[in-house]
Design a protein around this motif. Structure first.
Motif, PDB file in Angstrom:
ATOM      1  N   VAL A   7      37.876  80.518 -28.174  1.00 33.39           N
ATOM      2  CA  VAL A   7      39.035  81.043 -27.368  1.00 33.39           C
ATOM      3  C   VAL A   7      40.213  81.840 -27.431  1.00 33.39           C
ATOM      4  O   VAL A   7      40.138  81.261 -29.109  1.00 33.39           O
ATOM      5  CB  VAL A   7      39.657  80.381 -26.217  1.00 33.39           C
ATOM      6  N   SER A   8      41.092  82.486 -27.020  1.00 32.05           N
ATOM      7  CA  SER A   8      41.830  83.816 -28.446  1.00 32.05           C
ATOM      8  C   SER A   8      42.592  83.869 -26.901  1.00 32.05           C
ATOM      9  O   SER A   8      42.416  84.442 -26.034  1.00 32.05           O
ATOM     10  CB  SER A   8      41.228  85.026 -28.018  1.00 32.05           C
ATOM     11  N   LEU A   9      43.877  83.132 -27.147  1.00 33.13           N
ATOM     12  CA  LEU A   9      45.391  82.933 -26.302  1.00 33.13           C
ATOM     13  C   LEU A   9      46.433  83.392 -26.901  1.00 33.13           C
ATOM     14  O   LEU A   9      46.973  83.607 -25.786  1.00 33.13           O
ATOM     15  CB  LEU A   9      45.373  81.450 -26.014  1.00 33.13           C
ATOM     16  N   GLU A  17      55.373  80.351 -27.006  1.00 34.24           N
ATOM     17  CA  GLU A  17      54.320  78.751 -26.778  1.00 34.24           C
ATOM     18  C   GLU A  17      53.153  79.252 -28.069  1.00 34.24           C
ATOM     19  O   GLU A  17      52.632  78.355 -28.627  1.00 34.24           O
ATOM     20  CB  GLU A  17      53.135  79.280 -25.714  1.00 34.24           C
ATOM     21  N   TRP A  18      52.788  80.702 -28.454  1.00 36.10           N
ATOM     22  CA  TRP A  18      52.018  80.822 -29.940  1.00 36.10           C
ATOM     23  C   TRP A  18      52.326  80.125 -31.097  1.00 36.10           C
ATOM     24  O   TRP A  18      51.637  80.003 -31.889  1.00 36.10           O
ATOM     25  CB  TRP A  18      51.835  82.418 -29.551  1.00 36.10           C
ATOM     26  N   GLN A  19      53.867  80.302 -30.782  1.00 37.37           N
ATOM     27  CA  GLN A  19      54.792  80.283 -32.323  1.00 37.37           C
ATOM     28  C   GLN A  19      54.270  78.950 -33.131  1.00 37.37           C
ATOM     29  O   GLN A  19      54.045  78.344 -33.857  1.00 37.37           O
ATOM     30  CB  GLN A  19      55.985  80.772 -32.695  1.00 37.37           C
ATOM     31  N   THR A  20      54.676  78.027 -31.683  1.00 39.90           N
ATOM     32  CA  THR A  20      54.231  76.722 -31.596  1.00 39.90           C
ATOM     33  C   THR A  20      52.638  76.682 -31.893  1.00 39.90           C
ATOM     34  O   THR A  20      52.551  75.814 -32.858  1.00 39.90           O
ATOM     35  CB  THR A  20      54.993  76.116 -29.846  1.00 39.90           C
ATOM     36  N   ARG A  21      51.628  76.824 -31.101  1.00 37.93           N
ATOM     37  CA  ARG A  21      50.468  76.882 -31.875  1.00 37.93           C
ATOM     38  C   ARG A  21      50.302  77.001 -33.192  1.00 37.93           C
ATOM     39  O   ARG A  21      49.232  76.416 -33.755  1.00 37.93           O
ATOM     40  CB  ARG A  21      49.465  77.698 -30.621  1.00 37.93           C
ATOM     41  N   VAL A  22      50.601  78.286 -33.675  1.00 41.54           N
ATOM     42  CA  VAL A  22      50.412  78.763 -34.969  1.00 41.54           C
ATOM     43  C   VAL A  22      51.032  77.431 -35.820  1.00 41.54           C
ATOM     44  O   VAL A  22      50.157  76.547 -36.925  1.00 41.54           O
ATOM     45  CB  VAL A  22      50.920  79.676 -35.203  1.00 41.54           C
ATOM     46  N   GLU A  23      52.195  77.176 -35.420  1.00 41.40           N
ATOM     47  CA  GLU A  23      52.740  75.441 -36.253  1.00 41.40           C
ATOM     48  C   GLU A  23      52.548  74.788 -36.269  1.00 41.40           C
ATOM     49  O   GLU A  23      51.857  73.634 -37.335  1.00 41.40           O
ATOM     50  CB  GLU A  23      54.025  75.395 -36.026  1.00 41.40           C
ATOM     51  N   LEU A  24      52.015  74.083 -34.314  1.00 36.70           N
ATOM     52  CA  LEU A  24      51.160  72.719 -34.833  1.00 36.70           C
ATOM     53  C   LEU A  24      49.509  72.848 -35.778  1.00 36.70           C
ATOM     54  O   LEU A  24      49.286  72.325 -36.055  1.00 36.70           O
ATOM     55  CB  LEU A  24      50.664  72.672 -32.975  1.00 36.70           C
ATOM     56  N   GLU A  65      39.254  72.099 -37.577  1.00 34.96           N
ATOM     57  CA  GLU A  65      38.675  72.485 -36.308  1.00 34.96           C
ATOM     58  C   GLU A  65      39.577  73.292 -35.952  1.00 34.96           C
ATOM     59  O   GLU A  65      39.568  74.565 -35.078  1.00 34.96           O
ATOM     60  CB  GLU A  65      37.600  72.088 -35.863  1.00 34.96           C
ATOM     61  N   ILE A  66      40.922  72.957 -35.811  1.00 38.31           N
ATOM     62  CA  ILE A  66      41.580  73.011 -34.938  1.00 38.31           C
ATOM     63  C   ILE A  66      43.032  74.675 -34.950  1.00 38.31           C
ATOM     64  O   ILE A  66      42.758  74.383 -36.366  1.00 38.31           O
ATOM     65  CB  ILE A  66      43.015  72.179 -34.713  1.00 38.31           C
ATOM     66  N   THR A  67      42.465  75.550 -33.932  1.00 38.59           N
ATOM     67  CA  THR A  67      43.345  76.280 -34.070  1.00 38.59           C
ATOM     68  C   THR A  67      44.439  76.887 -33.157  1.00 38.59           C
ATOM     69  O   THR A  67      44.357  75.811 -32.493  1.00 38.59           O
ATOM     70  CB  THR A  67      42.012  77.284 -34.252  1.00 38.59           C
ATOM     71  N   ALA A  68      45.173  77.782 -33.673  1.00 37.78           N
ATOM     72  CA  ALA A  68      45.906  77.786 -32.977  1.00 37.78           C
ATOM     73  C   ALA A  68      45.433  78.223 -31.201  1.00 37.78           C
ATOM     74  O   ALA A  68      46.419  78.235 -30.185  1.00 37.78           O
ATOM     75  CB  ALA A  68      46.655  78.937 -32.965  1.00 37.78           C
ATOM     76  N   SER A  69      44.536  78.785 -30.994  1.00 38.48           N
ATOM     77  CA  SER A  69      44.292  78.785 -29.264  1.00 38.48           C
ATOM     78  C   SER A  69      43.553  77.353 -28.615  1.00 38.48           C
ATOM     79  O   SER A  69      42.939  77.497 -27.533  1.00 38.48           O
ATOM     80  CB  SER A  69      43.133  80.579 -29.142  1.00 38.48           C
ATOM     81  N   ASN A  70      42.950  77.032 -29.857  1.00 38.79           N
ATOM     82  CA  ASN A  70      42.033  75.795 -29.012  1.00 38.79           C
ATOM     83  C   ASN A  70      42.920  74.382 -28.562  1.00 38.79           C
ATOM     84  O   ASN A  70      42.163  73.399 -28.539  1.00 38.79           O
ATOM     85  CB  ASN A  70      40.841  75.216 -29.851  1.00 38.79           C
ATOM     86  N   LEU A  71      44.081  74.512 -28.953  1.00 40.96           N
ATOM     87  CA  LEU A  71      45.030  73.420 -29.186  1.00 40.96           C
ATOM     88  C   LEU A  71      45.236  73.349 -27.168  1.00 40.96           C
ATOM     89  O   LEU A  71      45.147  74.464 -26.560  1.00 40.96           O
ATOM     90  CB  LEU A  71      46.406  73.893 -29.323  1.00 40.96           C
ATOM     91  N   VAL A  72      45.166  72.030 -27.087  1.00 39.82           N
ATOM     92  CA  VAL A  72      45.460  71.890 -25.468  1.00 39.82           C
ATOM     93  C   VAL A  72      46.839  71.550 -25.069  1.00 39.82           C
ATOM     94  O   VAL A  72      47.504  71.360 -25.511  1.00 39.82           O
ATOM     95  CB  VAL A  72      44.220  70.797 -24.731  1.00 39.82           C
ATOM     96  N   LYS A  73      46.953  72.991 -23.872  1.00 39.50           N
ATOM     97  CA  LYS A  73      48.303  72.457 -22.867  1.00 39.50           C
ATOM     98  C   LYS A  73      48.328  71.598 -21.574  1.00 39.50           C
ATOM     99  O   LYS A  73      47.648  71.057 -20.639  1.00 39.50           O
ATOM    100  CB  LYS A  73      48.539  74.036 -22.399  1.00 39.50           C
ATOM    101  N   TYR A 251      43.666  78.534 -45.208  1.00 39.70           N
ATOM    102  CA  TYR A 251      42.433  78.367 -43.992  1.00 39.70           C
ATOM    103  C   TYR A 251      43.218  79.139 -43.501  1.00 39.70           C
ATOM    104  O   TYR A 251      43.378  79.557 -42.383  1.00 39.70           O
ATOM    105  CB  TYR A 251      42.455  76.924 -43.111  1.00 39.70           C
ATOM    106  N   PRO A 252      42.135  80.497 -44.182  1.00 40.84           N
ATOM    107  CA  PRO A 252      42.598  81.801 -43.148  1.00 40.84           C
ATOM    108  C   PRO A 252      42.853  82.347 -41.791  1.00 40.84           C
ATOM    109  O   PRO A 252      43.032  82.680 -41.330  1.00 40.84           O
ATOM    110  CB  PRO A 252      42.259  82.594 -43.845  1.00 40.84           C
ATOM    111  N   ASP A 253      41.566  81.119 -40.876  1.00 38.47           N
ATOM    112  CA  ASP A 253      41.466  81.450 -40.134  1.00 38.47           C
ATOM    113  C   ASP A 253      42.588  80.255 -38.154  1.00 38.47           C
ATOM    114  O   ASP A 253      42.086  80.464 -37.720  1.00 38.47           O
ATOM    115  CB  ASP A 253      40.091  81.165 -39.397  1.00 38.47           C
ATOM    116  N   PHE A 254      43.608  79.164 -39.400  1.00 34.42           N
ATOM    117  CA  PHE A 254      43.548  78.589 -38.847  1.00 34.42           C
ATOM    118  C   PHE A 254      44.859  79.032 -37.105  1.00 34.42           C
ATOM    119  O   PHE A 254      45.087  78.675 -36.411  1.00 34.42           O
ATOM    120  CB  PHE A 254      44.945  77.972 -38.899  1.00 34.42           C
ATOM    121  N   ASP A 255      44.842  79.960 -37.463  1.00 30.53           N
ATOM    122  CA  ASP A 255      46.114  81.285 -36.945  1.00 30.53           C
ATOM    123  C   ASP A 255      45.660  81.892 -35.564  1.00 30.53           C
ATOM    124  O   ASP A 255      46.017  82.569 -34.721  1.00 30.53           O
ATOM    125  CB  ASP A 255      47.586  81.857 -37.162  1.00 30.53           C
ATOM    126  N   LYS A 256      44.152  81.551 -35.479  1.00 26.14           N
ATOM    127  CA  LYS A 256      43.267  82.706 -34.214  1.00 26.14           C
ATOM    128  C   LYS A 256      43.491  81.628 -32.847  1.00 26.14           C
ATOM    129  O   LYS A 256      43.906  80.501 -32.505  1.00 26.14           O
ATOM    130  CB  LYS A 256      42.040  83.089 -34.532  1.00 26.14           C
TER     131      LYS A 256
END
Length: 256
Positions: A7-9, A17-24, A65-73, A251-256
């Motif tokens: 997924v890519s959000l 929301e995106w900034q919160t996703r990246v930091e989380l 495996e957790i990325t910014a996009s696969n966190l659940v809202k 982890y260069p891909d965490f913020d995808k």
């Protein structure tokens, strides 16, 4: 069967929301880097600023495996509120987090771990002792909650709220540890202090020798100092950008 949904959000959610996703997502990766993760269990949740929505890890994913996009809202009731979400959440984990977010609307982040050291100290009748400078930060704002079994009973939520009170550090007896923070960085720094305090206590106790206990008058005076050192721009947020850079290197891909 074994592949994760992709997924890519980034381009479909607000900037906040995106900034919160990246930091989380970064915080989840930091738990892996510190050895604080527990297979697919335990959680870090964060409120999206300006909303009543929370972000939580998808159930079944390891923390690396957790990325910014696969966190659940989700909403405060645990209902998934993002469209076409391919993931679910762990209802047992959400019971605890929903209670604490309801109790502490001013805090953005709730971080929960089951590390050996925090579970061990949370299982001691004497709890956390004033044995190190790290313990000072936690003891200045520490609460306890009795073990009630797996956290699936909604009736436990009020007892969690009552026991937490105004504390930022929370030991769940026989279970683990929780920290809260006005930002994700603050919650992480609080857990860093609490974990170090538990590690050092167990190491001191393992010597079998008598130990110096910090006087209660000093503990009582620490809270104001701790707020300066470990919160806001002079504390958690000062260290947090360095932690974000550390995650990006590993982890260069965490913020995808």
């Amino acid at each position: 069967m074994y592949d994760l949904p992709v997924v890519s959000l980034k381009d479909s959610v607000s900037e906040q929301e995106w900034q919160t996703r990246v930091e989380l997502a970064a915080c989840y990766r930091l738990l892996v880097m510190h050895g604080w993760d527990d297979l697919i269990h335990s959680h870090i949740s964060a409120r999206i600023p300006g909303t009543d929505h929370l972000l939580l890890n998808a159930f079944g994913l390891t923390f690396d495996e957790i990325t910014a996009s696969n966190l659940v809202k989700i909403d405060i009731e645990g209902n998934i509120v993002q469209e076409d979400c391919p993931f679910t959440i762990n209802p047992a984990g959400f019971t605890i987090h929903s209670a604490l977010h309801e109790a502490r609307h001013e805090d953005q982040c709730t971080l929960h771990v089951h590390t050996n050291e925090t579970v061990a100290v949370a299982s001691l009748e004497e709890g956390l002792l004033p044995l190190s400078q790290y313990s000072m930060f936690a003891l200045a704002s520490l609460a306890y909650h009795d073990y009630e079994g797996l956290a699936v009973n909604d009736k436990e939520k009020q007892r969690l709220k009552d026991d937490l009170g105004n504390a930022n550090f929370f030991l769940l007896k026989n279970h683990g540890a929780i920290t809260l923070g006005k930002t994700i960085g603050d919650a992480f720094m609080h857990m860093y202090d609490l974990t170090r305090a538990c590690e050092i206590q167990l190491q001191v106790q393992a010597t079998g020798q008598s130990a110096f206990m910090v006087d209660q008058s000093i503990v009582d005076g620490i809270k104001a100092q701790a707020n300066i050192v470990h919160s806001g721009q002079t504390g958690g947020q000062k260290a947090w950008p360095a932690m974000m850079r550390k995650v990006k290197r590993a982890y260069p891909d965490f913020d995808k």
